[in-house]
Design a protein around this motif. Sequence first.
Motif, short mmCIF file in Angstrom:
data_model
loop_
_atom_site.label_atom_id
_atom_site.label_comp_id
_atom_site.label_asym_id
_atom_site.label_seq_id
_atom_site.Cartn_x
_atom_site.Cartn_y
_atom_site.Cartn_z
N GLN A 28 -4.29 -13.96 -39.06
CA GLN A 28 -3.87 -15.06 -39.43
C GLN A 28 -4.58 -16.43 -39.22
OE1 GLN A 28 0.39 -15.07 -40.23
NE2 GLN A 28 0.30 -12.61 -39.63
N GLU A 29 -4.95 -17.11 -37.97
CA GLU A 29 -5.02 -17.96 -37.40
C GLU A 29 -6.59 -17.61 -37.48
OE1 GLU A 29 -3.82 -18.25 -33.55
OE2 GLU A 29 -1.66 -18.46 -34.13
N LYS B 197 -7.45 -10.10 -29.20
CA LYS B 197 -6.25 -10.35 -30.09
C LYS B 197 -6.55 -9.77 -31.03
CE LYS B 197 -6.88 -15.12 -27.93
NZ LYS B 197 -6.76 -16.19 -28.12
N ASN C 293 -3.12 -9.41 -38.35
CA ASN C 293 -1.58 -9.61 -37.23
C ASN C 293 -2.34 -11.39 -36.89
OD1 ASN C 293 -4.76 -10.23 -35.50
ND2 ASN C 293 -3.34 -8.96 -34.17
N GLN C 294 -1.09 -12.25 -36.32
CA GLN C 294 -0.77 -13.26 -35.72
C GLN C 294 -2.50 -14.09 -35.34
OE1 GLN C 294 1.28 -15.23 -35.88
NE2 GLN C 294 0.63 -16.83 -35.82
#
Length: 228
Positions: A87-88, A37, A83-84
């Motif tokens: 960020q998470e 990821k 990226n996403q």
Amino acid sequence: MKCNYCKQTITRNLTMKEIFLPKKILSEQLCSRCAKKFQLLEKKESCQGCQRQTKKAYCNDCLRWQQLYPNYDFHHEALFSYNQAMQEWFEEYKFKGNYQLRYSFVSFLQSYFKQKKEFIVIPLPISKERMNVRGFNQVEGLLGAAGITYQPYLVRFADGVSQVTKTRNERLQLTQPFELTKEGQKAVSNQNILLVDDIYTTGRTIFHGAQVILENHPAKLYTFSLAR
């Protein structure tokens, strides 16, 4: 053993090193699904100043920084794209206080800092108010988990609202919040310095930290962040 992030069981053959360090690896592994990821940054077609993806030699932000700091040979490196997934991850680590996540990228950080042994590593600090709320400095957490020696020569004398809530223009207009300790003023002179942050966005925070170090004449000053 379980993934440091998603807590799912990791099933694979252990290396000899891992067999003899069972307690260490329990908290320092990402499973292959989680690892995929997070996107490693490419150095090809990236800004020579901040590693932003661009076909130009320097992005517009770095051209602006060159005007403001004409005598500073700025060089920033980062490992991952913000990226996403990243960020998470930061939401969980930095804002929800899941301190165990400091181990997530140990192997990546160790590999990078192994090439920087001649540098004094200085993490960007957080304010006392922020420390009281969060309970830890997220940058020091990452470095400590990876066994990276660092020096707390920078202090933050000004508090403020988290930059997550600020617009891009508001971030660029922030005033200097850092100063070097007396020990730091002597220690950085004529030395190679690596200034470390967690995330590089506009560069404003990094340049504030760099500014007070440059005033004490280091031999070199490079900057680094986990994500960019």
